[in-house]
Design a protein around this motif. Structure first.
Motif, PDB file in Angstrom:
ATOM      1  N   ASP A  38       0.851  -1.199   0.121  1.00 24.12           N
ATOM      2  CA  ASP A  38       0.160  -0.166  -0.038  1.00 24.12           C
ATOM      3  C   ASP A  38       0.807   1.223   0.034  1.00 24.12           C
ATOM      4  O   ASP A  38       1.834   1.317   0.775  1.00 24.12           O
ATOM      5  N   ILE A  39       0.534   2.318  -0.754  1.00 26.40           N
ATOM      6  CA  ILE A  39       1.065   3.603  -0.651  1.00 26.40           C
ATOM      7  C   ILE A  39       0.301   4.382   0.155  1.00 26.40           C
ATOM      8  O   ILE A  39      -0.936   4.677  -0.476  1.00 26.40           O
ATOM      9  N   GLN A  81      -1.376   4.160  12.032  1.00 25.61           N
ATOM     10  CA  GLN A  81      -2.506   4.735  11.331  1.00 25.61           C
ATOM     11  C   GLN A  81      -1.750   5.445  10.219  1.00 25.61           C
ATOM     12  O   GLN A  81      -0.855   6.071  10.172  1.00 25.61           O
ATOM     13  N   ALA A  82      -2.774   5.291   9.010  1.00 31.54           N
ATOM     14  CA  ALA A  82      -2.081   5.851   7.692  1.00 31.54           C
ATOM     15  C   ALA A  82      -3.212   6.379   6.820  1.00 31.54           C
ATOM     16  O   ALA A  82      -4.561   6.139   7.243  1.00 31.54           O
ATOM     17  N   SER A  84       5.711   3.087   1.170  1.00 34.72           N
ATOM     18  CA  SER A  84       4.905   1.882   0.709  1.00 34.72           C
ATOM     19  C   SER A  84       5.262   0.832   2.006  1.00 34.72           C
ATOM     20  O   SER A  84       6.127   0.527   2.649  1.00 34.72           O
ATOM     21  N   VAL A  85       3.969   0.600   2.477  1.00 40.56           N
ATOM     22  CA  VAL A  85       3.849  -0.479   3.316  1.00 40.56           C
ATOM     23  C   VAL A  85       3.434  -1.903   2.977  1.00 40.56           C
ATOM     24  O   VAL A  85       2.349  -1.959   2.284  1.00 40.56           O
ATOM     25  N   THR A  86       4.411  -2.811   3.150  1.00 43.00           N
ATOM     26  CA  THR A  86       4.521  -4.108   2.886  1.00 43.00           C
ATOM     27  C   THR A  86       3.572  -4.863   3.971  1.00 43.00           C
ATOM     28  O   THR A  86       4.024  -4.789   5.143  1.00 43.00           O
ATOM     29  N   VAL A 119       4.488  -0.543  -7.182  1.00 42.03           N
ATOM     30  CA  VAL A 119       5.502  -1.516  -6.685  1.00 42.03           C
ATOM     31  C   VAL A 119       5.089  -2.665  -7.364  1.00 42.03           C
ATOM     32  O   VAL A 119       3.954  -3.433  -7.176  1.00 42.03           O
ATOM     33  N   ILE A 120       6.089  -3.378  -8.056  1.00 42.81           N
ATOM     34  CA  ILE A 120       6.018  -4.701  -8.522  1.00 42.81           C
ATOM     35  C   ILE A 120       6.041  -5.648  -7.650  1.00 42.81           C
ATOM     36  O   ILE A 120       7.066  -5.722  -6.750  1.00 42.81           O
TER      37      ILE A 120
END
Length: 224
Positions: free
Chosen positions: A28-29, A69-70, A118-120, A148-149
């Motif tokens: 997620d961006i 939180q984002a 970018s949260v993986t 993000v690939i």
């Protein structure tokens, strides 16, 4: 019977898809706005949505969980939990919860001066069940439009398709060498039984026919 078969196969496919979608990493961006820690109850069926690290896998009914939180680029809020997976499932071998929480704290920004990351993560955000995806890694990116690939997922599905292909080839060879000859032998044996049954029936009809013919010879004889 056909509908039952396709219903069963569809159900299996949905279960496999759901399992993979929950377990495999997603990206997620987002813009991080806050981090906090909260006590969570683990005494009902929703416990399946929480991690079970080795040091917390006993009979705990609640524990402190860290959250991130984002906000996404479209303004949609997103909340991640930050839990170690240790050696349990899924096999992410995450032991750096404290470090990740510090990174998230350092990446906080405002709407006026956004800093995108970018949260993986893996898992689902289900509001009604208080389920949160588990953040695995945080990486700064240039902006909200970065793509993000998912290299890991691509590699995983390639390997999975190769494994399925190999299993199918092994099954076809096994069936050709072991099962098909047995079925053919059973079919030949059954044909032989049918042939013997037909021959016996023919012999019986012949015997009965000769017996009826013999009885017919007595009809024309005079009685004394």
């Amino acid at each position: 019977m056909r509908y039952a078969k396709w219903t069963f196969l569809t159900l299996i496919a949905l279960i496999v898809f759901g399992f993979l979608h929950y377990t495999l990493p997603q990206h997620d961006i987002v813009r991080i706005v806050n981090t906090y820690q909260e006590r969570q109850d683990l005494n009902d069926w929703t416990r399946i949505f929480w991690s079970s690290p080795d040091d917390q896998s006993g009979g705990l009914i609640n524990r402190d969980v860290q959250f991130i939180q984002a906000v996404k680029a479209n303004g949609k809020p997103m909340v991640y939990r930050n839990e170690d997976t240790s050696w349990s499932w899924p096999p992410y071998f995450k032991f750096d919860t404290a470090n990740l929480q510090t990174e998230a704290e350092d990446q906080k920004s405002t709407a006026a001066d956004p800093q995108w990351v970018s949260v993986t993560h893996y898992g689902w955000r289900i509001v009604y069940f208080s389920a949160f995806p588990n953040a695995i890694a945080i990486k700064p990116v240039d902006g909200p439009d970065v793509t993000v690939i998912p290299w890991f997922n691509i590699f995983f599905f390639i390997v999975l398709l190769l494994i399925i292909f190999m299993i199918r080839r092994m099954w076809l060879q096994f069936r050709e060498r072991m099962i098909d000859p047995v079925i053919e032998d059973v079919g030949e044996a059954w044909d032989s039984v049918d042939q013997r049954a037909d021959d016996a029936a023919d012999r019986a009809r012949g015997t009965w026919g000769r017996f009826k013919a013999w009885l017919g010879t007595w009809k024309g004889r005079p009685r004394h």
